[in-house]
Design an enzyme around this catalytic site. Structure first.
Site: not given
Ligand code: G3I
Length: 514
Positions: A154, A285
């Site tokens: 991220e 994910e």
């Protein structure tokens, strides 16, 4: 009846067929229909990818190893669990338990995650040197038991800005020449330096571990309304520039009705463009919003799951899909009911989404093997030739200690004909192997195709090429453009790369334009 007829037709069509895709001839390999597998793990394995799950130690029920072939610790390998402020390790028992369960059940493990602005715990605010120490300790603790590590997680901002985050650890970044990126040799880049460190540790330890960058809202070429996905493009630039250190890309794929988090029709094209860089792509994910009050992201959860699984299956280098939890009620976003099972505490019921995923996996891959051009900007960035390697000695427990840093040679330039093209190589070598980045520069006129000829030293073999097609693997090897980088405007550049075993000394690239 109808299903049977369809199946028979599929077998009759043949195993391979030539089709025309966007003007380019592509070979499709269509697997013959076979007996359907009854678990996600088995169906995925037959199709040549893993299907995994994120879990915590209190969720290690037998169904986990039956249904899933890969395991990601949902929280137990995050720095806030296992890192000390000096980059050492602590509290690894949960992570160890998960790794041991995976080993016992022959499952792959994805380590999650080493460098992240969030959940940093005692590492919050640490220097690159301390991050490097932590990277060394974490990779060495589990070695090859971890198939994939999320090295950087991220790194990019929200809201489709295409920028890096502006909080630690990215505050350590410096754009020395002010050109708006962190890719130049004078720049400081926490992404680059963390990957360099991770690569050193993996090479020194002789591990099989692959190193990944992972992010969300990077899944499509576009976001809602057809706006270019600038976050995906920024990730693409990072992977392209640091290809020699990055082995895999994770699309988190937390799909919901946020305009930047939808399932766009160009998901497959975006997976393909990363795959064309030579990296593995994973859906890391996955969960898909099924909140009926705001389900405006498609035709229903099961169909949405089908779309995502199919997009991955259709790209050969999309090698794994991981769902972010087992059941809705135990998920981080339980109100959106995003997963494949209901129920709790080991007593789980399959949802329609489960059946759809299993069915899609059982259909197998339908892969376009030649590279088809995809949209999305490909900005030309310099290849780094000598990155700073700031490491402190790793505080290892029982694992090998880093030896030498990757050897990076100065670029070698071929002659620079006007009107034609020239090429430079930058070599990143280690004992027994190397990665070569090649930059092709057009002369004073646009070229519409190119060929770079290189003679490798004796004993050297090309094992992997990206953004070019190689003829031969030893001796004199020819590299030709692929469709999307054939055209290079006057004075502009494009890049490709290859990996090999042996040495890569004395390379003298000869570029011919067409
Ligand atoms: O275990 C403690 C418990 O002892 C304590 O009583 C409780 C009080 O809040 O907290 C519990 O820890 C929580 C942990 O999940 C386990 O349930 C943390 O507060 C909570 O912050 C943590 O949330 C996790 C989140 O990442 C933040 O790390 C989610 O489970 C996890 O699913 C989520 O995963 C992230 C990926 O790492 C990165 N991508 C996005 C994804 C979803 O947010």
């Amino acid at each position: 009846m109808f299903r049977q007829r369809k199946k028979a037709t599929r077998i009759a069509v043949s195993v391979a067929a030539l089709v025309l895709v966007g003007g380019a001839v592509a070979v499709r390999s269509i697997g013959p229909a076979a007996a359907a597998e009854t678990t996600l793990r088995a169906a995925a394995a037959k199709a040549g990818l893993f299907f995994g799950v994120a879990a915590s130690p209190n969720r290690l029920y037998s169904m986990v190893s039956q249904e899933f072939g890969q395991l990601t610790p949902e929280n137990d390998m995050k720095p806030d669990r296992i890192a000390t402020s000096s980059g050492g390790l602590q509290n690894t028992s949960g992570a160890d338990q998960l790794v041991n369960f995976a080993q016992t059940n022959n499952m792959l493990v994805r380590g999650h995650t080493l460098v992240w602005h969030s959940q940093a715990g005692a590492l919050q605010g640490a220097s690159q040197s301390t991050l490097n120490t932590f990277i060394g300790n974490a990779i060495n603790r589990w070695g090859s038991k971890i198939a994939y590590w999320d090295v950087v997680n991220e790194a990019l901002e929200d809201n489709n800005t295409g920028r890096r985050r502006n909080q630690w650890p990215h505050t350590m970044n410096r754009d020395a020449n002010g050109d708006g990126d962190y890719f130049d040799s004078g720049d400081t880049d926490v992404i680059r330096d963390s990957f360099i460190r991770a690569k050193q540790v993996v090479q020194a330890g002789g591990y099989n571990t692959k190193l990944c960058i992972n992010d969300y809202d990077v899944e499509g070429l576009t976001v809602a309304g057809g706006t270019p996905n600038r976050k995906a493009n920024a990730l693409y630039d990072i992977v392209r520039n640091y290809r020699q250190y990055i082995d895999c890309v994770g699309f988190q794929s937390h799909f919901n009705d946020n305009p930047n988090s939808i399932i766009s029709s160009d998901l497959q094209a975006n997976i393909q463009r990363f795959a064309d860089l030579g990296v593995e792509v994973h859906i890391t994910e996955l969960d898909i919003d099924d909140d009926l009050s705001n389900n405006d992201i498609g035709s229903g959860q099961a169909e949405n799951y089908r779309k995502v699984v199919r997009a991955c299956l259709n790209v050969a280098k999309c090698t794994g899909i991981t769902v972010w939890g087992i059941s809705d009620s135990e998920s981080w976003r339980s109100s959106e009911r995003g997963l494949l099972f209901t129920g709790s505490n080991g007593s789980y019921q399959k949802k329609a989404a489960y059946t759809a995923v299993l069915d899609e996996l059982n259909k197998g891959r339908n892969v376009t093997t030649s590279s088809v051009p995809t949209s999305g900007p490909v900005t030309s960035r310099p290849v780094i030739t000598s990155a700073p390697v700031t490491t402190s000695a790793p505080v290892t427990t029982s694992a090998p200690v880093t030896t030498s840093a990757p050897v990076t040679s100065a670029p070698v330039t071929s002659s620079n004909p006007t009107g034609g093209c020239s090429a430079t190589v930058a070599v990143n070598a280690w004992t027994g192997g190397y990665v070569v980045s090649v930059r092709v520069t057009a002369g004073n006129a646009t070229i519409n195709g190119w060929n770079v000829r290189l003679t490798l030293p004796s004993g050297s073999t090309v094992t992997n090429t990206w953004s070019a097609t190689a003829s031969g693997t030893t001796g004199t090897v020819q590299f030709n453009n692929v469709s999307y980088n054939a055209q290079v405007n006057a004075g502009q550049t494009t890049e490709f790369g290859f990996q090999g075993t042996g040495t890569a000394t004395g390379l003298n690239p000869v570029c011919t334009a067409s």
